[in-house]
Enzyme design. Sequence first.
Site, PDB file in Angstrom:
ATOM      1  N   ARG A  81       0.753  -1.284  -0.036  1.00 53.75           N
ATOM      2  CA  ARG A  81      -0.088  -0.040  -0.095  1.00 53.75           C
ATOM      3  C   ARG A  81       0.854   1.331   0.051  1.00 53.75           C
ATOM      4  NH1 ARG A  81      -4.602   0.308   3.982  1.00 53.75           N
ATOM      5  NH2 ARG A  81      -5.306   1.893   2.676  1.00 53.75           N
ATOM      6  N   CYS A  82       2.121   0.968   0.293  1.00 52.12           N
ATOM      7  CA  CYS A  82       3.101   2.347   0.374  1.00 52.12           C
ATOM      8  C   CYS A  82       3.786   2.602  -0.947  1.00 52.12           C
ATOM      9  CB  CYS A  82       4.091   2.029   1.191  1.00 52.12           C
ATOM     10  SG  CYS A  82       5.463   3.062   1.361  1.00 52.12           S
ATOM     11  N   ARG A  83       3.486   3.597  -1.631  1.00 60.07           N
ATOM     12  CA  ARG A  83       4.035   4.104  -2.901  1.00 60.07           C
ATOM     13  C   ARG A  83       5.544   3.994  -3.062  1.00 60.07           C
ATOM     14  NH1 ARG A  83       6.120   8.753  -4.922  1.00 60.07           N
ATOM     15  NH2 ARG A  83       5.442   9.834  -3.201  1.00 60.07           N
TER      16      ARG A  83
END
Length: 116
Positions: free
Chosen positions: A9-11
């Site tokens: 979920r972390c860019r």
Amino acid sequence: MIRIYHNPRCRKSREALELIRKSGQPHEIVEYLKQPLSSGELKELLGKLQLEPMQLVRRNEAVWKENYKNRDLSDVEILEAMESHPKLMERPVVVKGNKAVLGRPPEAITGLWEDV
């Protein structure tokens, strides 16, 4: 073998994983939110990163602000907090052998496999 401690979920974590894939390096993905690290594993990881426990904490997470902010915590207590709440761990962390890098910015990880 490269290991990435990854949060999909972390860019920044996704960008780091893409750099690893493009490099062609054999790699392993550890979704640390699904497979939390123990305090001992965190301590070993910190040794490879050459960081103190507080330097790996995401201090803007609600769980940190609600439970730990403004408390005088020992390194052991910080490790226990990250073990209990894996989302407190800064990401991504990429490891190759005895070296590790915090992938902020993601390009920082390329030094693990490129001659810099």
